[in-house]
Motif scaffolding. Structure first.
Motif, PDB file in Angstrom:
ATOM      1  N   SER A  11      -1.739   5.180  -6.564  1.00 43.41           N
ATOM      2  CA  SER A  11      -0.264   5.289  -6.533  1.00 43.41           C
ATOM      3  C   SER A  11       0.365   4.202  -5.661  1.00 43.41           C
ATOM      4  O   SER A  11       1.328   4.445  -4.929  1.00 43.41           O
ATOM      5  CB  SER A  11       0.163   6.678  -6.047  1.00 43.41           C
ATOM      6  OG  SER A  11      -0.385   7.692  -6.849  1.00 43.41           O
ATOM      7  N   ARG A  12      -0.174   2.996  -5.791  1.00 45.69           N
ATOM      8  CA  ARG A  12       0.298   1.877  -4.961  1.00 45.69           C
ATOM      9  C   ARG A  12       1.806   1.705  -5.047  1.00 45.69           C
ATOM     10  O   ARG A  12       2.491   1.603  -4.014  1.00 45.69           O
ATOM     11  CB  ARG A  12      -0.393   0.586  -5.388  1.00 45.69           C
ATOM     12  CG  ARG A  12       0.243  -0.663  -4.783  1.00 45.69           C
ATOM     13  CD  ARG A  12      -0.295  -1.930  -5.399  1.00 45.69           C
ATOM     14  NE  ARG A  12      -1.689  -2.148  -5.039  1.00 45.69           N
ATOM     15  CZ  ARG A  12      -2.380  -3.226  -5.420  1.00 45.69           C
ATOM     16  NH1 ARG A  12      -1.804  -4.145  -6.193  1.00 45.69           N
ATOM     17  NH2 ARG A  12      -3.640  -3.376  -5.050  1.00 45.69           N
ATOM     18  N   TRP A  15       4.024   4.363  -3.282  1.00 46.53           N
ATOM     19  CA  TRP A  15       4.126   4.203  -1.833  1.00 46.53           C
ATOM     20  C   TRP A  15       4.964   2.992  -1.468  1.00 46.53           C
ATOM     21  O   TRP A  15       5.720   3.024  -0.471  1.00 46.53           O
ATOM     22  CB  TRP A  15       2.730   4.105  -1.215  1.00 46.53           C
ATOM     23  CG  TRP A  15       1.929   5.348  -1.402  1.00 46.53           C
ATOM     24  CD1 TRP A  15       0.803   5.512  -2.140  1.00 46.53           C
ATOM     25  CD2 TRP A  15       2.242   6.639  -0.842  1.00 46.53           C
ATOM     26  NE1 TRP A  15       0.369   6.814  -2.092  1.00 46.53           N
ATOM     27  CE2 TRP A  15       1.230   7.527  -1.301  1.00 46.53           C
ATOM     28  CE3 TRP A  15       3.246   7.118  -0.014  1.00 46.53           C
ATOM     29  CZ2 TRP A  15       1.226   8.873  -0.950  1.00 46.53           C
ATOM     30  CZ3 TRP A  15       3.238   8.460   0.338  1.00 46.53           C
ATOM     31  CH2 TRP A  15       2.237   9.323  -0.126  1.00 46.53           C
ATOM     32  N   GLY A  19       8.332   3.327   0.675  1.00 47.81           N
ATOM     33  CA  GLY A  19       8.506   2.532   1.890  1.00 47.81           C
ATOM     34  C   GLY A  19       9.802   1.746   1.871  1.00 47.81           C
ATOM     35  O   GLY A  19      10.549   1.724   2.865  1.00 47.81           O
TER      36      GLY A  19
END
Length: 276
Positions: A11-12, A15, A19
């Motif tokens: 799930s890069r 995130w 962020g």
């Protein structure tokens, strides 16, 4: 869901988007504490430029999907970024406007963006649910093989009723007539009910016909009934496949045209702001 575009590389992009969203919120809180937020401020313009640039990156997915030899990341990675960064625009653009909207072309651009984002979310749901239902249906038989088998069943029926009683011949003729009356259904399949009871209805109808069949044709009628039930089952499977495939494509008829309209409205928004 396994390793899908939503969970691409742990799930890069989820995130990354979270962020960025967190940093944006912190910056906006500070910005609002120092001045009145509006689109023409330095911060507002930066939000607008960032949002427009992000939309441009998202629109590139259409090109990347057709660039099979591209080395600019995997297609799954692009789709994952498209989903999560697309949601991020729903934060950036309101920040650009200072969360103030009116009845004008500027708000129209945001409304179209919202339609694009939410239709994209609908597409994510469809692509998460439908393939798992479509695969078992197509694993048994593809649509073209189903059409071929239905043709063979009709040929077997014709051979079976030849030189038989009028009762059997009429059943066959009624089946042919019903097929000739069927009109192409296309997208209307999405609005129709499911066909699970169609086989039961056909079975009940054949059971009622038993008494009208002459004794010498009872054996042939049983075979004909089996052929008709098999044909009905194939038709149900064919309709289910078509309904699911249409559902996968239907959202694109909203998502893509509205995306184009959104880009045009953003262009008009920019011209109005800088020329007037």
């Amino acid at each position: 869901m396994g390793n899908t575009f939503l969970t691409y590389r742990s799930s890069r992009w989820l995130w990354i988007a979270l962020g960025i969203a967190g940093l944006l919120v912190l910056h906006y809180v500070y910005y609002r504490s120092q001045s009145v937020p509006y689109g023409g401020s330095v911060e507002g313009l930066l939000y607008g430029v960032a949002g427009t640039g992000l939309i441009g990156v998202l629109m590139y997915l259409g090109i990347r999907k057709r660039s099979y030899a591209s080395r600019a990341g995997t297609l799954q990675g692009w789709v994952s970024a498209h989903v999560y960064l697309g949601l991020l625009t729903m934060l950036l653009i309101p920040m650009h406007a200072g969360f103030r909207f009116g009845w004008d072309v500027h708000t129209l651009a945001f409304v179209l963006l919202a339609v694009v984002v939410f239709s994209g979310m609908a597409g994510v749901v469809l692509y998460s649910l439908i393939p798992s239902r479509l695969t078992p249906l197509e694993a048994g038989q593809q649509a073209d093989t189903i059409d071929g088998e239905i043709g063979r069943l009709l040929a077997d029926m014709l051979a079976l009723v030849k030189d038989k009683s009028d009762a059997l011949v009429q059943i066959y003729k009624a089946e042919i007539a019903s097929m000739q009356q069927v009109r192409p259904q296309g997208w209307s399949l999405l609005l129709r009910g499911l066909d699970e009871d169609r086989l039961a209805v056909r079975s009940a109808d054949l059971t009622r016909r038993v008494a009208s069949i002459p004794p010498e044709d009872q054996g042939s009628f049983q075979i004909l009934s089996q052929l008709l039930l098999r044909k009905t089952q194939l038709e149900v499977t064919l309709r289910q496949q078509a309904r699911l495939r249409n559902a996968l494509q239907a959202w694109l008829y909203i998502h893509v045209p509205v995306s184009i309209a959104m880009v045009v409205s953003i262009g008009i928004h920019v011209l109005v702001v800088f020329l007037f």
